[in-house]
Design a protein around this motif. Structure first.
Motif, PDB file in Angstrom:
ATOM      1  N   HIS A   1       0.828  -1.201   0.000  1.00 53.83           N
ATOM      2  CA  HIS A   1       0.000   0.000   0.000  1.00 53.83           C
ATOM      3  C   HIS A   1       0.866   1.256   0.000  1.00 53.83           C
ATOM      4  O   HIS A   1       0.537   2.258  -0.665  1.00 53.83           O
ATOM      5  CB  HIS A   1      -0.928  -0.011   1.223  1.00 53.83           C
ATOM      6  CG  HIS A   1      -1.890   1.121   1.229  1.00 53.83           C
ATOM      7  ND1 HIS A   1      -1.842   2.145   2.160  1.00 53.83           N
ATOM      8  CD2 HIS A   1      -2.934   1.426   0.404  1.00 53.83           C
ATOM      9  CE1 HIS A   1      -2.811   3.006   1.920  1.00 53.83           C
ATOM     10  NE2 HIS A   1      -3.492   2.597   0.865  1.00 53.83           N
ATOM     11  N   GLN A   2       1.982   1.198   0.730  1.00 53.91           N
ATOM     12  CA  GLN A   2       2.884   2.352   0.747  1.00 53.91           C
ATOM     13  C   GLN A   2       3.518   2.565  -0.634  1.00 53.91           C
ATOM     14  O   GLN A   2       3.675   3.709  -1.083  1.00 53.91           O
ATOM     15  CB  GLN A   2       3.977   2.138   1.807  1.00 53.91           C
ATOM     16  CG  GLN A   2       4.853   3.366   2.045  1.00 53.91           C
ATOM     17  CD  GLN A   2       4.056   4.557   2.558  1.00 53.91           C
ATOM     18  OE1 GLN A   2       3.148   4.400   3.374  1.00 53.91           O
ATOM     19  NE2 GLN A   2       4.374   5.744   2.068  1.00 53.91           N
ATOM     20  N   GLU A   3       3.858   1.474  -1.316  1.00 57.28           N
ATOM     21  CA  GLU A   3       4.387   1.601  -2.674  1.00 57.28           C
ATOM     22  C   GLU A   3       3.353   2.236  -3.598  1.00 57.28           C
ATOM     23  O   GLU A   3       3.701   3.061  -4.461  1.00 57.28           O
ATOM     24  CB  GLU A   3       4.784   0.223  -3.206  1.00 57.28           C
ATOM     25  CG  GLU A   3       6.019  -0.367  -2.543  1.00 57.28           C
ATOM     26  CD  GLU A   3       6.332  -1.755  -3.064  1.00 57.28           C
ATOM     27  OE1 GLU A   3       5.632  -2.199  -4.004  1.00 57.28           O
ATOM     28  OE2 GLU A   3       7.265  -2.390  -2.544  1.00 57.28           O
ATOM     29  N   MET A   4       2.102   1.858  -3.443  1.00 60.93           N
ATOM     30  CA  MET A   4       1.061   2.448  -4.275  1.00 60.93           C
ATOM     31  C   MET A   4       0.917   3.942  -3.985  1.00 60.93           C
ATOM     32  O   MET A   4       0.727   4.751  -4.915  1.00 60.93           O
ATOM     33  CB  MET A   4      -0.275   1.725  -4.035  1.00 60.93           C
ATOM     34  CG  MET A   4      -1.404   2.190  -4.941  1.00 60.93           C
ATOM     35  SD  MET A   4      -2.933   1.275  -4.654  1.00 60.93           S
ATOM     36  CE  MET A   4      -2.443  -0.358  -5.215  1.00 60.93           C
ATOM     37  N   LYS A   5       1.050   4.331  -2.714  1.00 63.36           N
ATOM     38  CA  LYS A   5       0.956   5.746  -2.374  1.00 63.36           C
ATOM     39  C   LYS A   5       2.177   6.531  -2.873  1.00 63.36           C
ATOM     40  O   LYS A   5       2.094   7.734  -3.110  1.00 63.36           O
ATOM     41  CB  LYS A   5       0.817   5.905  -0.859  1.00 63.36           C
ATOM     42  CG  LYS A   5      -0.499   5.329  -0.313  1.00 63.36           C
ATOM     43  CD  LYS A   5      -0.567   5.408   1.189  1.00 63.36           C
ATOM     44  CE  LYS A   5      -0.660   6.835   1.675  1.00 63.36           C
ATOM     45  NZ  LYS A   5      -0.845   6.926   3.145  1.00 63.36           N
ATOM     46  N   ASN A   6       3.303   5.830  -3.047  1.00 69.75           N
ATOM     47  CA  ASN A   6       4.524   6.471  -3.542  1.00 69.75           C
ATOM     48  C   ASN A   6       4.682   6.313  -5.050  1.00 69.75           C
ATOM     49  O   ASN A   6       5.805   6.344  -5.564  1.00 69.75           O
ATOM     50  CB  ASN A   6       5.751   5.881  -2.833  1.00 69.75           C
ATOM     51  CG  ASN A   6       5.768   6.176  -1.350  1.00 69.75           C
ATOM     52  OD1 ASN A   6       5.165   7.144  -0.901  1.00 69.75           O
ATOM     53  ND2 ASN A   6       6.459   5.352  -0.585  1.00 69.75           N
ATOM     54  N   THR A   7       3.572   6.137  -5.733  1.00 68.74           N
ATOM     55  CA  THR A   7       3.637   5.910  -7.184  1.00 68.74           C
ATOM     56  C   THR A   7       4.321   7.048  -7.920  1.00 68.74           C
ATOM     57  O   THR A   7       5.060   6.836  -8.887  1.00 68.74           O
ATOM     58  CB  THR A   7       2.210   5.712  -7.736  1.00 68.74           C
ATOM     59  OG1 THR A   7       1.626   4.559  -7.130  1.00 68.74           O
ATOM     60  CG2 THR A   7       2.238   5.516  -9.248  1.00 68.74           C
ATOM     61  N   GLU A   8       4.098   8.261  -7.480  1.00 70.47           N
ATOM     62  CA  GLU A   8       4.660   9.412  -8.192  1.00 70.47           C
ATOM     63  C   GLU A   8       6.179   9.353  -8.239  1.00 70.47           C
ATOM     64  O   GLU A   8       6.790   9.540  -9.301  1.00 70.47           O
ATOM     65  CB  GLU A   8       4.209  10.710  -7.526  1.00 70.47           C
ATOM     66  CG  GLU A   8       4.642  11.957  -8.294  1.00 70.47           C
ATOM     67  CD  GLU A   8       3.994  13.214  -7.753  1.00 70.47           C
ATOM     68  OE1 GLU A   8       4.261  14.294  -8.313  1.00 70.47           O
ATOM     69  OE2 GLU A   8       3.217  13.109  -6.782  1.00 70.47           O
ATOM     70  N   SER A   9       6.805   9.074  -7.106  1.00 69.75           N
ATOM     71  CA  SER A   9       8.271   9.005  -7.098  1.00 69.75           C
ATOM     72  C   SER A   9       8.775   7.811  -7.893  1.00 69.75           C
ATOM     73  O   SER A   9       9.786   7.897  -8.602  1.00 69.75           O
ATOM     74  CB  SER A   9       8.779   8.915  -5.655  1.00 69.75           C
ATOM     75  OG  SER A   9       8.271   7.759  -5.005  1.00 69.75           O
ATOM     76  N   LEU A  10       8.046   6.695  -7.808  1.00 68.70           N
ATOM     77  CA  LEU A  10       8.446   5.515  -8.570  1.00 68.70           C
ATOM     78  C   LEU A  10       8.324   5.761 -10.066  1.00 68.70           C
ATOM     79  O   LEU A  10       9.188   5.350 -10.851  1.00 68.70           O
ATOM     80  CB  LEU A  10       7.578   4.313  -8.158  1.00 68.70           C
ATOM     81  CG  LEU A  10       7.735   3.832  -6.715  1.00 68.70           C
ATOM     82  CD1 LEU A  10       6.750   2.709  -6.417  1.00 68.70           C
ATOM     83  CD2 LEU A  10       9.158   3.351  -6.461  1.00 68.70           C
ATOM     84  N   VAL A  11       7.255   6.453 -10.480  1.00 67.87           N
ATOM     85  CA  VAL A  11       7.068   6.759 -11.901  1.00 67.87           C
ATOM     86  C   VAL A  11       8.162   7.689 -12.396  1.00 67.87           C
ATOM     87  O   VAL A  11       8.689   7.521 -13.511  1.00 67.87           O
ATOM     88  CB  VAL A  11       5.672   7.368 -12.130  1.00 67.87           C
ATOM     89  CG1 VAL A  11       5.550   7.940 -13.537  1.00 67.87           C
ATOM     90  CG2 VAL A  11       4.595   6.315 -11.916  1.00 67.87           C
ATOM     91  N   GLU A  12       8.518   8.660 -11.594  1.00 67.17           N
ATOM     92  CA  GLU A  12       9.571   9.595 -11.991  1.00 67.17           C
ATOM     93  C   GLU A  12      10.890   8.858 -12.220  1.00 67.17           C
ATOM     94  O   GLU A  12      11.618   9.123 -13.183  1.00 67.17           O
ATOM     95  CB  GLU A  12       9.742  10.673 -10.921  1.00 67.17           C
ATOM     96  CG  GLU A  12       8.614  11.677 -10.864  1.00 67.17           C
ATOM     97  CD  GLU A  12       8.495  12.495 -12.142  1.00 67.17           C
ATOM     98  OE1 GLU A  12       9.529  12.708 -12.816  1.00 67.17           O
ATOM     99  OE2 GLU A  12       7.384  12.904 -12.486  1.00 67.17           O
ATOM    100  N   LYS A  13      11.201   7.925 -11.329  1.00 66.47           N
ATOM    101  CA  LYS A  13      12.453   7.184 -11.472  1.00 66.47           C
ATOM    102  C   LYS A  13      12.440   6.299 -12.713  1.00 66.47           C
ATOM    103  O   LYS A  13      13.436   6.208 -13.429  1.00 66.47           O
ATOM    104  CB  LYS A  13      12.686   6.319 -10.227  1.00 66.47           C
ATOM    105  CG  LYS A  13      12.981   7.112  -8.966  1.00 66.47           C
ATOM    106  CD  LYS A  13      13.182   6.190  -7.782  1.00 66.47           C
ATOM    107  CE  LYS A  13      13.460   6.977  -6.506  1.00 66.47           C
ATOM    108  NZ  LYS A  13      13.636   6.082  -5.322  1.00 66.47           N
ATOM    109  N   SER A  14      11.326   5.642 -12.977  1.00 67.71           N
ATOM    110  CA  SER A  14      11.268   4.710 -14.101  1.00 67.71           C
ATOM    111  C   SER A  14      11.137   5.409 -15.447  1.00 67.71           C
ATOM    112  O   SER A  14      11.520   4.855 -16.471  1.00 67.71           O
ATOM    113  CB  SER A  14      10.083   3.745 -13.908  1.00 67.71           C
ATOM    114  OG  SER A  14       8.858   4.455 -13.845  1.00 67.71           O
ATOM    115  N   THR A  15      10.590   6.628 -15.451  1.00 68.14           N
ATOM    116  CA  THR A  15      10.392   7.326 -16.725  1.00 68.14           C
ATOM    117  C   THR A  15      11.535   8.246 -17.094  1.00 68.14           C
ATOM    118  O   THR A  15      11.671   8.619 -18.266  1.00 68.14           O
ATOM    119  CB  THR A  15       9.090   8.146 -16.681  1.00 68.14           C
ATOM    120  OG1 THR A  15       9.153   9.097 -15.600  1.00 68.14           O
ATOM    121  CG2 THR A  15       7.888   7.247 -16.501  1.00 68.14           C
TER     122      THR A  15
END
Length: 457
Positions: A79-93
């Motif tokens: 659930h925490q990973e889902m809430k941190n989607t923005e930072s994860l998307v920035e890193k992957s994109t």
């Protein structure tokens, strides 16, 4: 799982009848006894050790398995990973966008360089028009193949009459003639195209080559007619006779079929030369560089489209990953809740097993007393309370972690209440980032096209 055995099975396992017989011979139990015998006490020990002990071992194994399964749940992290989607998307994109930008810049440079080569070619050769040529060469080669086959078939018919191998021999001879005509057509088209070159020396050289090839082709076609005429007279000397008559009287062919062969070969030669000439622009080299420029233009457009498609695919992959995470959270919550219920059920069943074991012990004691009374031919003197388990000495189930997991369940229920909103927000972040990347790529394409002169402002 080990369960409470039936009374008869327990009597047989404990060998109660043999115990009674042994006790009776030893004068046990006494007529006025007030305590349980050693055999009766051993029954309690047997039930506690062999029956309840094994049941406890299996129930505890089930509890430990459920505990291990619940400990493997990572609902909070997911659930925490889902809430941190923005930072994860920035890193992957970030890396993907950098690669796409680099690729587009390289394509733009290659396209611009080739366009510059085309402009320089036009300036050097004084060209102000676009190249005129056939886009697809499939129809071009199909027509050439058709002309060659038709010429071969028609000439084979005329050559077969004088050939030793008949139609087969005539066909091979006609095919060789068609291949030679094809070669003449290629050279005629090549030399004629270079006659339009801006360089006077190349024009003169190309004109000379064209006239030389044309004369040679005409002589060859007439020679074929003379050979056809001589072939009917004597196949063995047809070649020598054809060369002699060709030198003496080039147009002195007397046979009508031979003239038809000359006309067929001549028409095929003209058609093939015309086809090779019109397939490309009349100015030599103009078609080749134009084709390369258009191919590079297609690659430039495809690079832009592929970049956009790559962003869409990346967004779909991230959204699919988020969806899988959401499904995993829900599945783990259901399993976690069900595992707690199963653990409580196991604990409850264990207490039921103790009650059943007490009932079994009562049955075993009653059987011992009644059987001993029959053996001694009197009623049993002991009618006090039956043996009872000492509950504090019975093995207890280890429920370590269950209380904590019950508290975790309340926390997980709060997570489930907020899961739908977190899921929607995560998808929204991905969509916004995807749209931002596509807008950046579109702006980059416009900038590159203007900077490299690929289109007008």
């Amino acid at each position: 799982m080990t369960s409470i055995p039936a009374t008869k099975a327990a009597i047989s396992a404990l060998k109660i009848e043999q115990r009674v017989e042994r006790d009776v011979k030893a004068g046990i139990p006494e007529l006025d006894r007030r305590n349980h015998t050693e055999s009766e006490e051993s029954m309690r020990s047997y039930v506690v050790r062999e029956i309840i002990g094994r049941v406890h071992e299996n129930r505890q194994r089930e509890l430990d398995k459920e505990l291990a399964d619940r400990s493997a749940v990572d609902i909070r992290q997911l659930h925490q990973e889902m809430k941190n989607t923005e930072s994860l998307v920035e890193k992957s994109t970030a890396g993907r966008l950098a690669n796409l930008v680099s690729g587009l810049k390289q394509r733009a440079q290659e396209y611009a360089a080739l366009r510059m080569d085309l402009e320089m070619f036009r300036q050097r050769n004084g060209l102000t028009r676009e190249a005129v040529y056939r886009e697809s060469k499939l129809l071009h080669y199909a027509l050439i193949f058709f002309i060659v086959i038709m010429e071969t078939v028609l000439n084979a018919f005329f050559l077969s009459k004088g050939s030793d191998l008949g139609l087969v021999g005539g066909f091979f001879q006609a095919f060789i003639i068609s291949m030679i005509n094809l070669g003449f057509a290629v050279f005629l088209a090549f030399s004629l195209r270079h006659c339009f070159h801006q360089n006077p020396l190349r024009k003169i050289g190309a004109g000379t080559l064209f006239l030389g090839v044309l004369v040679t082709a005409i002589v060859f076609v007439l020679g074929v007619g003379h050979y056809r005429e001589a072939l009917e007279a004597n196949p063995f000397t047809a070649s020598q006779v054809a060369m002699t008559t060709l030198q003496a009287q080039p147009l002195g062919i007397q046979d009508f079929n031979s003239w038809i062969m000359v006309v067929v070969s001549g028409i095929a030669l003209v058609l093939l030369a015309a086809k090779f000439f019109v397939v490309d622009d009349r100015y030599p080299g103009y078609t080749a560089i134009t084709r390369r420029v258009k191919q590079q233009q297609r690659m430039w457009r495809e690079a832009h489209e592929d970049a956009i498609e790559s962003v869409n695919e990346m967004a779909e992959d991230i959204q699919e990953s988020i969806s899988e995470t959401e499904k995993t959270i829900r599945a783990q919550f259901i399993q976690f809740k069900a595992s707690i219920e199963r653990s409580e059920e196991i604990h409850r069943h264990y207490h039921e097993d103790i009650i059943k074991a007490q009932g079994l012990l009562d049955e075993l004691v009653r059987y011992y007393q009644s059987y001993s009374a029959r053996m001694m031919n009197r009623r049993s003197a002991y009618f006090g309370e039956l043996l009872r388990f000492e509950l504090d000495k019975l093995p207890q189930l280890n429920t370590t972690g269950l209380a904590q997991h019950k508290r975790d369940l309340a926390t997980f229920e709060e997570v489930m209440d907020a899961l739908d909103q977190s899921y929607s927000e995560a998808l929204g972040v991905v969509n916004r980032r995807c749209e931002s990347m596509q807008a950046s790529l579109a702006a980059l394409v416009d900038t590159l096209e203007l900077d490299h002169g690929l289109r007008r402002a």
